[in-house]
Design a protein around this motif. Structure first.
Motif, PDB file in Angstrom:
ATOM      1  N   GLU A 235      -2.452  39.837  43.190  1.00 28.37           N
ATOM      2  CA  GLU A 235      -1.727  41.135  42.406  1.00 28.37           C
ATOM      3  C   GLU A 235      -0.402  41.336  42.732  1.00 28.37           C
TER       4      GLU A 235
ATOM      5  N   LEU B 292     -13.015  31.588  45.482  1.00 28.96           N
ATOM      6  CA  LEU B 292     -14.462  31.796  45.039  1.00 28.96           C
ATOM      7  C   LEU B 292     -14.767  33.453  44.999  1.00 28.96           C
ATOM      8  N   SER B 293     -14.523  34.084  46.003  1.00 24.46           N
ATOM      9  CA  SER B 293     -14.654  35.579  46.080  1.00 24.46           C
ATOM     10  C   SER B 293     -13.608  36.380  45.020  1.00 24.46           C
TER      11      SER B 293
ATOM     12  N   GLU C 169     -15.204  35.771  41.321  1.00 27.79           N
ATOM     13  CA  GLU C 169     -16.132  36.636  41.404  1.00 27.79           C
ATOM     14  C   GLU C 169     -15.767  38.116  41.339  1.00 27.79           C
ATOM     15  N   TYR C 170     -14.832  38.340  42.040  1.00 23.45           N
ATOM     16  CA  TYR C 170     -14.251  39.842  42.106  1.00 23.45           C
ATOM     17  C   TYR C 170     -13.670  40.243  40.389  1.00 23.45           C
TER      18      TYR C 170
ATOM     19  N   TRP D  99     -13.327  42.298  34.598  1.00 26.27           N
ATOM     20  CA  TRP D  99     -13.558  41.552  33.226  1.00 26.27           C
ATOM     21  C   TRP D  99     -14.999  41.144  33.248  1.00 26.27           C
TER      22      TRP D  99
ATOM     23  N   ALA E 115     -13.158  29.650  49.965  1.00 21.77           N
ATOM     24  CA  ALA E 115     -14.118  30.638  50.201  1.00 21.77           C
ATOM     25  C   ALA E 115     -13.381  31.885  49.743  1.00 21.77           C
TER      26      ALA E 115
ATOM     27  N   ILE F 194      -2.769  37.217  36.470  1.00 24.51           N
ATOM     28  CA  ILE F 194      -2.824  38.018  37.860  1.00 24.51           C
ATOM     29  C   ILE F 194      -1.734  38.078  38.380  1.00 24.51           C
TER      30      ILE F 194
ATOM     31  N   GLN G 268     -16.930  40.045  37.951  1.00 21.29           N
ATOM     32  CA  GLN G 268     -18.051  40.991  38.194  1.00 21.29           C
ATOM     33  C   GLN G 268     -17.383  42.435  37.940  1.00 21.29           C
ATOM     34  N   LEU G 269     -16.258  42.630  38.405  1.00 16.54           N
ATOM     35  CA  LEU G 269     -15.702  44.040  38.389  1.00 16.54           C
ATOM     36  C   LEU G 269     -14.659  44.291  37.335  1.00 16.54           C
TER      37      LEU G 269
END
Lengths: 998, 89
Positions: A705, A736-737, A740-741, A747, A733, A887, A744-745
């Motif tokens: 960001e 991927l996180s 997922e961020y 959008w 790694a 982003i 999940q949080l």
């Protein structure tokens, strides 16, 4: 030497098993069950070391974990270990130990001159002395301090022993197996709770082993033994000796070190030396007991001055006399118990009691035994240098201010008892707000923060009856809450002697005209006078006084010194002790081996090692490996006597002229599926993805960001809603996180699933002008022509019966492909590539050649995408979509990121076309400018260009776009190099990118 | 070591999780006009609170779900944990 101080019988040692050991090169004998300390005392050895600051002779002060003096260097099975307490080290056959902090020997120690210079070594000496001149610090002061500091020497050899970690959960953890520990563990276990009972020493029972008490018609020792044997049989109980709970951490996590093999001559096969337990307990019962505190008097550090309870323990547990002509100096009844024990063994002690006229059962018993008692008497000073020879004693006035006339009496030891200090370390570590108990002159646990309770002596309760009652009750109550059961065990009858109150006296005044050192902290040589100086100099907070004087800062953490230090500060400051407060207790309670903390995570086990499915092929073919994150990757394949430089040049050259194959299994791979997969890519990548057709790959850049480049890679559209994303090896790694961020949080409305498939695919990059010829051989039934599989194309194909994915993508800048097969088929694929590539002169290439190829092509990688650069810096600004948001986009309009002279990647060539440029060097305009020479940029990656046969580097350079053609200097003070260079385009080879499309 | 209740998996030790910062930060809508100040607040500016704090953790070595944890930054006490989809009340 014979064991002159060993009693004829008694003690818990095994007299049938004689053990030989060496101390300072001299051979002695002890028995199985001895500690090094008890065995040395049995042999009449009391001089074991020299003190930290003044190098004064040091003997034994305690009999366990509280020992401040007897720190030795241990030799065991070819290894050496410092900072071992002789009072804790169990004797084993062949044990060798030496004194520390003395040279040339403990008997004749040059450093003892400090003792006579002590007027020059007052509190804060180091702070005052070593401040100036600054230039003295490295060459004179630091080496001096380093040599003088520390007790013992750590081995620089690799520790061959194994240490293990264990994670455990329980309802109840009980720390200490004295009366309160045994009672509470027993009550809770009988009520169905899962219990861990930890005992620091080798023997269970704590004070029950040394106190004359009767529990349920058994001696304390017998009762302890029966409880322990019953607990050991219970499936819900874990009983551990030689195990110290040393730290109380958040959320009821406690750490315990179990010394499995330290008491053995060598560690048994397949056994660890120590095991560290991480215990998450629902409830903790702290039953750590108390430590006797000394009374402060002149020369109270002379060998032979020791705690009265220790003298008793040496007799009762080890059958050893600490002296044959003892003085007991006490302010309470405990000293009498030691005197009575001496008497039972035929030794007449003299008791000096600071109290005026105390009355109690034990005093009557001592009187009836004919033990000589002097009331209102104190030891003014110990006499003797390497061992106590006599004591100056005197009557003390009722107000404890004035001394009567000095008398000198012969003695060979002075056993001191200044009452008891609860061991509140664990409670305090847990966040418990401790409080001061006026009755016992010590801190006890107060309000709990976590689920802990403190019982018995650790809680300031010194009667057995009360301790057992509360411990049985607490063990039952806590277990009931957890198990909902109501099995209550009956409470045994207790017989013990009632004590009279202690005298709050703790420090003997100096007689007129005498300036004896009266030590508070025995390990760090902090005397009463040092604290006085600190306070005179304006130190007020106890935390500051501690650091300035080092009171309580030694490895014993002030177990015997803290309270007397507080008493002194409170007296001088005219405050009550609770107003002074105590310093913070921090883990570990007692020193822990570094090895135990590290556990198995050493050397190659310090992180996981990941290997590609083709690893064994690489090994067989002389690959030299390099760590790439947790992966092992071939760096180059050695032929004959080649070195890294020669091999990587050969491999890179072969890619440029023929064809090479590189294991790219380690690249991160993420499978992306879902109706909104394209939308997700549009948001995380800077470029547009909506128009990417199925069966095509695209290079993408993703930002954080804050606008900094996070990662790059190619993503391929397998089908409408299915993508295969690749990331760099290092960032797999994190990417991927990151995905997922957002899913999940941020959008959650996007209908997308992501999963790592890095380990599911084995990958081989086939690169070079002849790579298509090879591909045609490998996939005879697929159309891999330039039309059938154009640049950035993708197809699924059959590799001799194995399903394969072919991506026409290139990192080397040559015509190239990446072939993926399921991991299990990785080796099959690799061997086929090598087999069919032979006619095209294929060679495998490692990461070094891979780097060379990408650097001379100007492809940015990890060394440019280093978390400090934006797309523009990497010449990736063409990939920033203007039409859509993504982003990090908003950050790119920051002033610094849009500056006219913004840094940019460039190529760097030495003017002489010969000198290699060290990575990390700086670029400057004038090599002779005064320091600090303004830095224009830095070399991010260097190689030997195989295309032009000269060195070539990439650099991130200020105003890079306008610097092409400029002459600058590369400076590397580290390598002592100054190299005149020319700035060129970062695209050194094939700047138009024709080869990849050929 | 903290003991964190993952809303999906139950009580787990801290070493299974990775910390993810302030959970109250809301990303500005994609494509919306954002002032420099608002963007700075989103990217950089964080309160360093002493006391109760809603923060993000990812159960990295477990279910890989991002969760919201209300923790006291001074005492480490954990009051409540929520799934990513649950709003902080």
């Amino acid at each position: 030497m014979s064991q002159d101080f060993r009693l004829k019988d008694g003690g818990l040692i095994n007299r049938d098993k004689k053990i030989s050991f060496k101390f300072n090169g001299k051979k002695y004998f002890g028995y199985e069950g001895d500690t090094l300390a008890s065995a040395l005392i049995a042999n009449g050895v009391h001089l074991v070391g020299r003190s930290f600051k003044y190098h004064r002779p040091r003997g034994f002060f305690g009999a366990g974990v509280d020992e401040p003096y007897a720190i030795i260097q241990l030799y065991r099975n070819g290894e050496t270990e410092p900072n071992i307490k002789a009072t804790e080290q169990e004797l084993f056959e062949g044990l060798e130990a030496t004194s520390v902090n003395c040279w040339p020997s403990v008997n004749f120690d040059i450093g003892a001159i400090n003792n006579f210079l002590k007027i020059f070594l007052p509190a804060g000496f180091y702070y005052k002395t070593f401040m100036w001149p600054k230039s003295f610090w490295y060459k004179i002061y630091e080496p001096f301090i380093r040599k003088a500091a520390g007790l013992g020497t750590a081995s620089i050899k690799h520790d061959k022993e194994r240490y293990e970690h264990k994670y455990e959960y329980c309802d109840l953890l009980v720390t200490g197996s004295g009366p309160s520990g045994l009672a509470s563990a027993y009550a809770a276990a009988k009520n169905g709770a899962s219990v861990i009972l930890a005992e620091d020493k080798s023997r269970f029972g704590g004070t029950l082993l040394t106190n004359d008490v009767n529990i349920g018609n058994q001696s304390g020792k017998e009762w302890a033994e029966s409880i322990i044997s019953e607990l050991k049989e219970m499936p819900n109980v874990t009983v551990k000796n030689r195990s110290q709970v040393f730290g109380y951490y958040d959320h009821n996590m406690l750490v315990m070190s179990e010394r499995i093999s330290d008491h053995l001559p060598r560690t048994k096969k397949f056994h660890p030396k120590q095991r560290l337990w991480y215990i998450r307990a629902k409830e903790v019962l702290i039953s750590s007991g108390s430590i006797e505190r000394p009374i402060v008097f002149g020369n109270n550090d002379t060998p032979g001055v020791m705690l009265s309870s220790a003298a008793k323990e040496y007799m009762k547990v080890y059958g050893v006399l600490v002296g044959k002509n003892p003085i007991i100096f006490t302010n309470n009844d405990s000293g009498y118990e030691t005197a009575v024990e001496f008497k039972k063994n035929g030794i007449d002690a003299t008791i000096l009691d600071t109290r005026i006229n105390p009355k109690s059962e034990i005093i009557d018993e001592a009187t009836n035994l004919g033990i000589k008692i002097k009331y209102s008497y104190v030891v003014v000073a110990a006499k003797g240098y390497k061992k106590v020879k006599s004591a100056d004693i005197a009557k003390i006035s009722d107000d404890k201010e004035k001394l009567g006339s000095i008398e000198n009496i012969k003695c060979d030891c002075i056993c001191v008892s200044g009452f008891w200090t609860p061991t509140i370390h664990l409670a305090s570590q847990s966040g418990n707000k401790t409080k001061f108990d006026e009755d016992i002159d010590a801190f006890v646990p107060g309000l709990s923060k976590q689920n802990e309770r403190t019982l018995g002596a650790a809680n300031g309760v010194f009667t057995l009856d009360e301790t057992l009652k509360s411990s049985f009750e607490t063990g039952y109550k806590i277990s009931k809450q957890i198990t909902n059961k109501e099995n209550k065990v009956s409470f045994p009858n207790v017989i013990e002697k009632k004590s009279s109150v202690h005298d709050k006296f703790w420090c003997v005044p100096l007689p007129k005209g005498k300036n004896y050192k009266r030590f508070l902290d025995f390990q760090n040589d902090v005397a009463v006078s040092d604290i006085e100086i600190a306070l005179k100099e304006g130190y007020r907070s106890i935390e500051h006084v501690k650091r300035y004087t080092t009171l309580g800062m030694a490895t014993d953490q002030g177990k015997t010194s803290n309270l007397n230090g507080l008493q002194l500060v409170s007296k001088i400051e005219n405050k009550v002790v609770p107003a002074v407060g105590h310093t913070t207790f921090r883990p570990p309670y007692s020193p822990v081996s570094i090895g135990a903390i590290v556990g198995r995570e050493v050397g190659k086990h310090s992180k996981p090692t990941r290997k590609s499915p083709m690893h064994s092929w690489h090994e067989k073919n002389n690959a030299v490996f390099v760590d790439a994150g947790v992966w092992l990757r071939p760096r180059y394949y050695k032929r004959g006597n080649e070195n890294l430089f020669e091999a990587s040049k050969r491999e890179a050259k072969n890619v440029r002229t023929n064809v090479g194959v590189c294991d790219v299994t380690t690249l991160g791979k993420i499978d992306i599926k879902g109706a909104d997969a394209t939308e997700l890519l549009n948001r995380v990548y800077t470029n547009a993805w909506s128009k990417l057709p199925v069966g095509k790959a695209r290079y993408g850049v993703m930002l954080r960001e804050d606008g900094i480049v996070m990662d790059d890679g190619t993503t391929t559209r397998i089908s409408d809603n299915h993508y295969h994303m690749t990331t760099t090896t290092a960032q797999a790694a994190n990417v991927l996180s990151h995905l997922e961020y957002y899913l999940q949080l941020v959008w959650p409305e996007l209908n997308v699933n992501v999963v790592s498939t890095t380990e599911q695919w084995a990958g081989a990059a086939i690169a070079g002008p002849k790579s298509r010829n090879l591909l045609q051989k490998l996939f005879p039934n697929s159309n891999v022509s330039n039309d059938g599989l154009p640049f950035m194309g993708y197809m699924e194909a059959d590799l001799f019966g194995v399903k394969a994915r072919i991506f026409r993508i290139s990192f080397s800048g040559e015509l190239a492909y990446e072939v993926n097969v399921e991991s299990d088929n990785g080796n099959f694929m690799w061997e086929k590539i090598i087999e069919y590539g032979e006619e095209f002169k294929i060679q495998p290439y490692g990461t070094e050649a891979l780097s060379t190829l990408r650097i001379e092509m100007g492809h940015v990688a990890g060394s440019e995408l280093d978390g400090r650069t934006i797309p523009y810096d990497n010449a990736l600004e063409g990939l920033l979509s203007k039409k859509k948001d993504f982003i990090g986009k908003r950050s790119l309009s920051r002033k610094a990121f849009t500056a006219d002279d913004r840094q940019k990647v460039v190529g760097v060539v030495p003017l002489d076309k010969k000198t290699s440029i060290p990575e990390g060097s700086h670029l400057v305009k004038d090599s002779k400018a005064p320091l600090p020479n303004p830095k224009l940029g830095y070399i991010s990656a260097s190689c030997w260009s195989v295309e032009y046969d000269n060195p070539f580097s990439l650099a991130i350079l200020k105003d890079g776009k306008n610097m092409i053609g400029q002459k600058l200097f590369v400076m590397s003070p580290l390598k002592n190099k100054v190299i005149p260079v020319e700035i060129v385009s970062s695209h050194y080879v094939d700047p138009k990118g024709e080869r990849v499309r050929s | 070591m903290l003991h964190i209740k993952c809303p999906h998996c139950g009580m787990r030790s801290q070493n299974e999780f990775s910390y993810g910062g302030d959970a109250s930060v809301k990303r500005p809508q994609l494509g919306s006009e954002v002032s420099d100040q608002d963007w700075d607040n989103f990217v950089y500016n964080r309160k360093s609170l002493r006391g109760k704090h809603w923060e993000l953790w990812q159960h990295l070595s477990g279910c890989r779900q991002w969760i919201k944890v209300e923790r006291d930054t001074a005492t480490h006490e954990i009051f409540k944990t929520l799934k990513a989809s649950e709003e902080i009340s």
